[in-house]
Design a protein around this motif. Structure first.
Motif, PDB file in Angstrom:
ATOM      1  N   MET A 187       0.844  -1.176   0.000  1.00 33.39           N
ATOM      2  CA  MET A 187       0.000   0.000   0.000  1.00 33.39           C
ATOM      3  C   MET A 187       0.882   1.230   0.000  1.00 33.39           C
ATOM      4  O   MET A 187       1.553   1.505   0.972  1.00 33.39           O
ATOM      5  CB  MET A 187      -0.906  -0.011   1.225  1.00 33.39           C
ATOM      6  CG  MET A 187      -1.841   1.160   1.325  1.00 33.39           C
ATOM      7  SD  MET A 187      -3.010   0.942   2.682  1.00 33.39           S
ATOM      8  CE  MET A 187      -1.922   0.619   4.043  1.00 33.39           C
ATOM      9  N   ASN A 188       0.880   1.955  -1.072  1.00 36.32           N
ATOM     10  CA  ASN A 188       1.730   3.131  -1.201  1.00 36.32           C
ATOM     11  C   ASN A 188       0.880   4.371  -1.082  1.00 36.32           C
ATOM     12  O   ASN A 188       0.193   4.772  -2.004  1.00 36.32           O
ATOM     13  CB  ASN A 188       2.436   3.118  -2.563  1.00 36.32           C
ATOM     14  CG  ASN A 188       3.392   4.279  -2.717  1.00 36.32           C
ATOM     15  OD1 ASN A 188       3.660   4.992  -1.758  1.00 36.32           O
ATOM     16  ND2 ASN A 188       3.908   4.455  -3.911  1.00 36.32           N
ATOM     17  N   SER A 207       7.077   5.336   2.856  1.00 39.80           N
ATOM     18  CA  SER A 207       7.969   5.047   1.739  1.00 39.80           C
ATOM     19  C   SER A 207       7.655   3.670   1.170  1.00 39.80           C
ATOM     20  O   SER A 207       6.972   2.851   1.802  1.00 39.80           O
ATOM     21  CB  SER A 207       9.422   5.075   2.205  1.00 39.80           C
ATOM     22  OG  SER A 207       9.673   3.981   3.088  1.00 39.80           O
ATOM     23  N   ALA A 208       8.164   3.397  -0.022  1.00 36.04           N
ATOM     24  CA  ALA A 208       7.924   2.101  -0.653  1.00 36.04           C
ATOM     25  C   ALA A 208       8.437   0.962   0.226  1.00 36.04           C
ATOM     26  O   ALA A 208       7.788  -0.083   0.363  1.00 36.04           O
ATOM     27  CB  ALA A 208       8.585   2.067  -2.026  1.00 36.04           C
ATOM     28  N   ALA A 209       9.608   1.175   0.825  1.00 36.51           N
ATOM     29  CA  ALA A 209      10.178   0.127   1.668  1.00 36.51           C
ATOM     30  C   ALA A 209       9.317  -0.129   2.894  1.00 36.51           C
ATOM     31  O   ALA A 209       9.082  -1.282   3.278  1.00 36.51           O
ATOM     32  CB  ALA A 209      11.596   0.502   2.082  1.00 36.51           C
ATOM     33  N   ASN A 210       8.836   0.948   3.512  1.00 35.88           N
ATOM     34  CA  ASN A 210       7.992   0.784   4.691  1.00 35.88           C
ATOM     35  C   ASN A 210       6.616   0.251   4.338  1.00 35.88           C
ATOM     36  O   ASN A 210       6.008  -0.494   5.116  1.00 35.88           O
ATOM     37  CB  ASN A 210       7.888   2.103   5.453  1.00 35.88           C
ATOM     38  CG  ASN A 210       9.143   2.425   6.225  1.00 35.88           C
ATOM     39  OD1 ASN A 210       9.925   1.528   6.562  1.00 35.88           O
ATOM     40  ND2 ASN A 210       9.380   3.699   6.517  1.00 35.88           N
ATOM     41  N   ASN A 211       6.093   0.620   3.174  1.00 38.09           N
ATOM     42  CA  ASN A 211       4.833   0.035   2.709  1.00 38.09           C
ATOM     43  C   ASN A 211       4.963  -1.477   2.589  1.00 38.09           C
ATOM     44  O   ASN A 211       4.107  -2.243   3.051  1.00 38.09           O
ATOM     45  CB  ASN A 211       4.445   0.613   1.338  1.00 38.09           C
ATOM     46  CG  ASN A 211       3.903   2.021   1.422  1.00 38.09           C
ATOM     47  OD1 ASN A 211       3.269   2.392   2.393  1.00 38.09           O
ATOM     48  ND2 ASN A 211       4.175   2.806   0.400  1.00 38.09           N
ATOM     49  N   ALA A 212       6.046  -1.910   1.951  1.00 40.02           N
ATOM     50  CA  ALA A 212       6.269  -3.342   1.758  1.00 40.02           C
ATOM     51  C   ALA A 212       6.421  -4.046   3.098  1.00 40.02           C
ATOM     52  O   ALA A 212       5.892  -5.147   3.313  1.00 40.02           O
ATOM     53  CB  ALA A 212       7.496  -3.570   0.882  1.00 40.02           C
ATOM     54  N   SER A 230      -6.739  -1.101  -5.551  1.00 37.40           N
ATOM     55  CA  SER A 230      -5.471  -1.663  -6.010  1.00 37.40           C
ATOM     56  C   SER A 230      -4.721  -2.412  -4.916  1.00 37.40           C
ATOM     57  O   SER A 230      -3.704  -3.046  -5.180  1.00 37.40           O
ATOM     58  CB  SER A 230      -4.585  -0.555  -6.597  1.00 37.40           C
ATOM     59  OG  SER A 230      -4.434   0.498  -5.675  1.00 37.40           O
ATOM     60  N   THR A 231      -5.222  -2.356  -3.703  1.00 34.67           N
ATOM     61  CA  THR A 231      -4.643  -3.133  -2.609  1.00 34.67           C
ATOM     62  C   THR A 231      -5.078  -4.597  -2.669  1.00 34.67           C
ATOM     63  O   THR A 231      -4.435  -5.465  -2.076  1.00 34.67           O
ATOM     64  CB  THR A 231      -5.067  -2.520  -1.250  1.00 34.67           C
ATOM     65  OG1 THR A 231      -4.748  -1.142  -1.234  1.00 34.67           O
ATOM     66  CG2 THR A 231      -4.398  -3.212  -0.088  1.00 34.67           C
ATOM     67  N   VAL A 232      -6.143  -4.852  -3.386  1.00 33.14           N
ATOM     68  CA  VAL A 232      -6.724  -6.195  -3.406  1.00 33.14           C
ATOM     69  C   VAL A 232      -5.710  -7.244  -3.843  1.00 33.14           C
ATOM     70  O   VAL A 232      -5.589  -8.309  -3.230  1.00 33.14           O
ATOM     71  CB  VAL A 232      -7.969  -6.222  -4.307  1.00 33.14           C
ATOM     72  CG1 VAL A 232      -8.458  -7.654  -4.510  1.00 33.14           C
ATOM     73  CG2 VAL A 232      -9.074  -5.354  -3.716  1.00 33.14           C
ATOM     74  N   SER A 233      -4.974  -6.942  -4.918  1.00 28.90           N
ATOM     75  CA  SER A 233      -4.024  -7.942  -5.423  1.00 28.90           C
ATOM     76  C   SER A 233      -2.927  -8.248  -4.412  1.00 28.90           C
ATOM     77  O   SER A 233      -2.431  -9.378  -4.348  1.00 28.90           O
ATOM     78  CB  SER A 233      -3.406  -7.472  -6.745  1.00 28.90           C
ATOM     79  OG  SER A 233      -2.727  -6.242  -6.578  1.00 28.90           O
ATOM     80  N   THR A 234      -2.541  -7.257  -3.624  1.00 27.94           N
ATOM     81  CA  THR A 234      -1.533  -7.484  -2.590  1.00 27.94           C
ATOM     82  C   THR A 234      -2.056  -8.441  -1.527  1.00 27.94           C
ATOM     83  O   THR A 234      -1.348  -9.360  -1.091  1.00 27.94           O
ATOM     84  CB  THR A 234      -1.115  -6.156  -1.947  1.00 27.94           C
ATOM     85  OG1 THR A 234      -0.562  -5.298  -2.940  1.00 27.94           O
ATOM     86  CG2 THR A 234      -0.098  -6.371  -0.845  1.00 27.94           C
ATOM     87  N   ILE A 235      -3.289  -8.230  -1.098  1.00 27.35           N
ATOM     88  CA  ILE A 235      -3.887  -9.122  -0.110  1.00 27.35           C
ATOM     89  C   ILE A 235      -4.077 -10.520  -0.701  1.00 27.35           C
ATOM     90  O   ILE A 235      -3.795 -11.533  -0.052  1.00 27.35           O
ATOM     91  CB  ILE A 235      -5.230  -8.565   0.391  1.00 27.35           C
ATOM     92  CG1 ILE A 235      -5.051  -7.156   0.982  1.00 27.35           C
ATOM     93  CG2 ILE A 235      -5.845  -9.498   1.429  1.00 27.35           C
ATOM     94  CD1 ILE A 235      -4.092  -7.082   2.131  1.00 27.35           C
ATOM     95  N   LYS A 258       4.165  -7.648   7.196  1.00 28.80           N
ATOM     96  CA  LYS A 258       3.851  -7.912   8.599  1.00 28.80           C
ATOM     97  C   LYS A 258       2.351  -8.092   8.812  1.00 28.80           C
ATOM     98  O   LYS A 258       1.916  -8.940   9.611  1.00 28.80           O
ATOM     99  CB  LYS A 258       4.389  -6.775   9.472  1.00 28.80           C
ATOM    100  CG  LYS A 258       5.906  -6.764   9.579  1.00 28.80           C
ATOM    101  CD  LYS A 258       6.397  -5.569  10.381  1.00 28.80           C
ATOM    102  CE  LYS A 258       7.924  -5.614  10.545  1.00 28.80           C
ATOM    103  NZ  LYS A 258       8.450  -4.406  11.228  1.00 28.80           N
ATOM    104  N   ALA A 259       1.542  -7.282   8.109  1.00 26.27           N
ATOM    105  CA  ALA A 259       0.088  -7.388   8.263  1.00 26.27           C
ATOM    106  C   ALA A 259      -0.420  -8.748   7.806  1.00 26.27           C
ATOM    107  O   ALA A 259      -1.282  -9.361   8.457  1.00 26.27           O
ATOM    108  CB  ALA A 259      -0.597  -6.272   7.484  1.00 26.27           C
ATOM    109  N   ILE A 260       0.110  -9.238   6.695  1.00 18.87           N
ATOM    110  CA  ILE A 260      -0.322 -10.547   6.178  1.00 18.87           C
ATOM    111  C   ILE A 260       0.127 -11.665   7.124  1.00 18.87           C
ATOM    112  O   ILE A 260      -0.643 -12.577   7.440  1.00 18.87           O
ATOM    113  CB  ILE A 260       0.213 -10.742   4.757  1.00 18.87           C
ATOM    114  CG1 ILE A 260      -0.546  -9.828   3.776  1.00 18.87           C
ATOM    115  CG2 ILE A 260       0.092 -12.208   4.331  1.00 18.87           C
ATOM    116  CD1 ILE A 260       0.039  -9.779   2.383  1.00 18.87           C
ATOM    117  N   ALA A 261       1.364 -11.585   7.590  1.00 18.41           N
ATOM    118  CA  ALA A 261       1.859 -12.606   8.521  1.00 18.41           C
ATOM    119  C   ALA A 261       1.054 -12.604   9.814  1.00 18.41           C
ATOM    120  O   ALA A 261       0.732 -13.660  10.374  1.00 18.41           O
ATOM    121  CB  ALA A 261       3.345 -12.361   8.814  1.00 18.41           C
TER     122      ALA A 261
END
Length: 300
Positions: free
Chosen positions: A1-2, A280-285, A95-100, A290-293
């Motif tokens: 999520m950016n 930032s992109a790194a912190n988003n990732a 656009s967050t859907v694909s990440t989840i 962490k949220a998924i885990a």
């Protein structure tokens, strides 16, 4: 999520997300009326603008169903957008859907809208919370139709959406269907948030809440997730930037302390120098990993 940086007053914040991938395969009904959805659990199915209420077109949700789902093994991930209760749309999270989906492939993902406030007189608090509860009622009552397990729910929100997610999970989860909360910099104490505002923003906030913390103390107490934290609260993961000028960091640090005191499973993540919705992109990732885990660990 950016999240993109937004420079605006508190009641004008619009949370925007921008991910690289957007997967869509849907039966779209722009009128917000219920659509006939196949119950073939073997196929992937995305449906947009499913109405959960009849009072307003905003009372709708997008439902993304994985293939080969079952009433027992397919869990639910609910997303609630931000926007200071006055702006934003579920499309902010589309656009967050694909990440989840990439991390939680056995989940039905549900992205909800709610009526937005227009100060001084339209859809004031607690309209947004009422809608979130109605949306959950629809999600639960239609579990057999869509073929997912409504006893295993994760709820995620950002900013005002996180506030609504936490309030639902802490104050309106007596059946313990919500197993975990993903909180991106959500308000937790409405009195502190009122005091954080100045000038016209504070006046607008009091109109939204139906008074000041002195003139309408019950509204502020019942709208504050912190009020309802107890030993039965669901597991919660928190993300907040130290430079947030919209929702002060203390809203999350106090929540972290309250959860720890109550013995609730929790994880606190603080990002140095990050603002409100501007990771930032790194912190988003890092946050989404962490949220998924956390979701996997706490919704077995």
């Amino acid at each position: 999520m950016n999240f993109s940086k937004i420079k605006a007053s508190f009641l004008q914040i619009l949370l925007i997300t921008s991910f690289a991938f957007f997967i869509i395969s849907c039966n779209k009904n722009s009128g917000g009326e219920p659509v006939t959805v196949t119950t073939n659990a073997a196929i992937k199915l995305d449906t947009l603008n499913i109405a959960y209420g009849v009072l307003d077109p905003k009372q709708n949700m997008d439902i993304y169903l994985p293939p080969n789902r079952t009433d027992v093994n397919t869990k639910v991930f609910v997303m609630i957008h931000g926007g200071a209760w006055t702006a934003g749309d579920k499309s902010d999270f589309t656009s967050t859907v694909s990440t989840i989906q990439s991390g939680l492939s056995n989940y039905a993902i549900i992205n909800i809208n709610y009526r937005l406030a227009a100060v001084p007189a339209t859809n004031l608090w607690p309209t947004q919370y009422t809608d979130v509860k109605a949306a959950f009622d629809y999600i639960i009552s239609n579990a057999n139709h869509y073929h997912y397990n409504a006893n295993k729910i994760i709820v995620m929100g950002a900013s005002a959406g996180a506030h609504l997610a936490m309030l639902k999970a802490y104050n309106n989860n007596t059946d313990a269907r919500i197993k975990a909360v993903v909180n991106f910099f959500g308000p937790t104490d409405m009195v502190e948030l009122y005091n954080f505002q100045t000038g016209i923003n504070q006046q607008l906030f009091s109109l939204f809440m139906g008074g000041t913390p002195i003139s309408n103390a019950p509204a502020y107490s019942t709208a504050s997730p912190l009020t309802f934290v107890n030993a039965s609260s669901p597991a919660t993961i928190i993300f907040h930037g130290t430079a947030d000028a919209v929702v002060p960091l203390s809203q999350s640090t106090r929540l972290n302390t309250a959860l720890q005191t109550a013995g609730v499973i929790k994880q606190y993540n603080e990002y140095a120098g990050e603002g409100h919705g501007a990771f930032s992109a790194a912190n988003n990732a890092d946050a989404f990993s962490k949220a998924i885990a956390f979701s996997i660990a706490n919704n077995p």
